[in-house]
Design an enzyme around this catalytic site. Structure first.
Site, short mmCIF file in Angstrom:
data_model
loop_
_atom_site.label_atom_id
_atom_site.label_comp_id
_atom_site.label_asym_id
_atom_site.label_seq_id
_atom_site.Cartn_x
_atom_site.Cartn_y
_atom_site.Cartn_z
N SER A 1 -25.20 25.03 -50.83
CA SER A 1 -24.26 23.92 -50.91
C SER A 1 -22.85 24.38 -51.30
O SER A 1 -22.16 25.00 -50.50
CB SER A 1 -24.80 22.88 -51.90
OG SER A 1 -24.09 21.67 -51.81
N ASP B 1 -14.28 32.87 -43.36
CA ASP B 1 -13.55 32.44 -42.18
C ASP B 1 -12.06 32.73 -42.27
O ASP B 1 -11.40 32.98 -41.25
CB ASP B 1 -13.75 30.94 -41.95
CG ASP B 1 -15.08 30.63 -41.28
OD1 ASP B 1 -15.87 31.57 -41.05
OD2 ASP B 1 -15.33 29.44 -40.97
N LYS C 1 -27.77 24.64 -46.92
CA LYS C 1 -27.63 23.20 -47.19
C LYS C 1 -26.21 22.78 -46.83
O LYS C 1 -25.27 23.02 -47.59
CB LYS C 1 -27.92 22.88 -48.66
CG LYS C 1 -27.77 21.39 -48.99
CD LYS C 1 -28.04 21.14 -50.46
CE LYS C 1 -27.82 19.66 -50.80
NZ LYS C 1 -26.38 19.28 -50.72
#
Length: 450
Positions: A292, A303, A317
């Site tokens: 999460s 990224d 998740k």
């Protein structure tokens, strides 16, 4: 209570849809009323004919729990007790073992032990099943009952029987409870490198990370060679704190987006100017217990080519739960959105794939112990692009860097192979951090790279 604007919007929308959808709405309402009538019939039958008298509140709560459990593993109704437990997890402390657990088919399953707690030091692993507490079988009971038994006064002992997939015999453990101080951030310095360990994303985690960076600099008298952000076995927590932690290491750019049911229901979070780490190289450590909020941070830094992600594929998740208060003491925790990394990836089921996969060779049970992830939970949300878990875990051939056994590493004084490997890698990235991290990420994602 809905705002006047929202009430107006709903009314206008209904008026606009009436000419085209009257029949469909009528059919839907008739179906709903029929189902509610059926529910009330069952409710009355249980009240009057069950072998023992049953409390109405218990029946209604059971019905609500069943309704939410049919949706996904993370939506639930929080009664007064659950509400207080949630506040404890995010704000306070408690006497216990330091375990995050769930229930699967009547059995209590470990999601992850919190680092530097009695459960963690006793060697309990993610994916273990707790079958007995103080010699009593707990299978078939409620999760709340099991949690209540494991919590208790500091200094008192508890006996657990653990069943670990991959091992033939159960493991009996005697553990002494402690005050579990929910301090989300810990830091230390090794080999001139700052190590920041985040154990949960509770209130003020972002501020604590920034303080850890300042403390590391102060302890050295200068800036470190780089930073290791350790998110292993971190089950997640507050979305805002994940954004805050990510922002500590980013100068600009998107951190995460969340997308709801409707096509236009998109909210994006961006970094504010100012990188607290001043561009120094960063390695983020993750494993199967990183979930999460941990995956939001790892995905954002990966990224944005700000950090090298290392370790094992994360939990997977990729959903957002919203707390919807129902009263002063109760609330509905409902899955309302999915989140996406800056490049538009959903981590649901697939998790964050590390740039460099580094197995935890210092764990003697590493190869035999199955990994427990979101995709193993019943009724988990399906990712739009389904990825085969087995393919993600598969190695084409043995990597000579990762051929040592736990015993061989222990003789060399290496107790945490993933951390040791990260420390050695940071030193190689230090000369040209930004370029080195970007190049390492590109190389790691080439076909056949590991």
């Amino acid at each position: 209570m809905k705002s006047t604007f929202l009430q107006g919007a709903i009314a206008l929308g209904a008026l606009a849809l009436i000419p085209a959808t009257t029949a469909a709405l009528a059919d839907g309402e008739a179906s709903s009323y029929k189902a509610l009538d059926e529910f009330m019939d069952v409710f009355q039958k249980v009240r009057t004919d069950y072998v023992e008298k049953v409390d109405d509140e218990k029946l209604i709560k059971g019905a609500i729990d069943g309704m939410l459990a049919s949706l996904d593993p993370h939506s639930s109704f929080l009664d007064a007790r659950d509400f207080q437990n949630l506040r404890t997890q995010t704000e306070g402390s408690y006497g216990g073992l330091g375990l995050s657990v769930t229930q699967e088919d009547g059995a209590v399953k470990v999601i992850a032990p919190t680092q530097d707690t009695p459960a963690w030091r006793a060697g309990i692993k993610a994916g273990d099943y707790i079958t007995h507490i103080d010699g009593q079988l707990i299978y078939g009971g409620t999760l709340d009952e099991a949690v209540d038994k494991m919590r208790g006064a500091p200094g008192t002992s508890i006996n657990l029987t653990i069943v670990r997939p991959g091992r033939d015999k159960p493991i009996d453990l005697s553990i002494t409870r402690e005050i579990i101080q929910l301090k989300p951030v810990k830091w230390e310095v090794k080999n001139n490198i700052g190590i920041i360990n985040i154990v949960s994303f509770s209130a003020n985690t972002g501020a604590d990370v920034r303080q850890a960076i300042r403390s590391i600099d102060k302890s050295l008298g200068h800036r470190p060679t780089g930073y290791i952000l350790d998110l292993r076995s971190n089950p997640g927590g507050l979305l805002d704190e994940a954004v805050s932690v990510s922002d500590s290491f980013l100068e600009r750019g998107e951190i995460v987006s969340q997308r709801g049911r409707q096509k236009g229901d998109v909210e994006r979070y961006y970094a504010k100017p100012g990188d607290d780490a001043k561009g120094l190289p960063i390695i983020v450590l993750v494993d199967a217990g990183s979930a999460s909020a941990s995956e939001i941070v790892a995905g954002a830094l990966q990224d944005q080519h700000r950090a090298l992600v290392m370790g094992e594929r994360s939990f997977g998740k990729g959903s957002v739960q919203t707390m919807l208060p129902l009263s002063n003491t109760t609330a509905l925790k409902l899955t309302t959105a999915r989140y996406y990394t800056p490049s538009g990836r959903s981590v649901q089921e697939g998790g964050i794939q590390p740039d460099i996969r580094v197995p935890q060779l210092s764990d003697p049970d590493y190869k035999a112990r199955p990994k427990f992830r979101e995709s193993d939970l019943r009724r988990h949300l399906i990712n739009e692009i389904k990825t085969d878990d087995a393919a993600l875990e598969e190695d084409a051939k043995e990597d000579p860097r990762f051929a040592m056994s736990a015993e061989e590493l222990k003789k060399q004084g290496v107790e945490d192979f993933q951390l040791d490997y990260a420390l050695r890698t940071i030193a190689r990235l230090a000369s040209t951090p930004g370029a080195a991290i970007a190049q390492a990420q590109v190389a790691a994602r080439k076909p056949g790279a590991k």
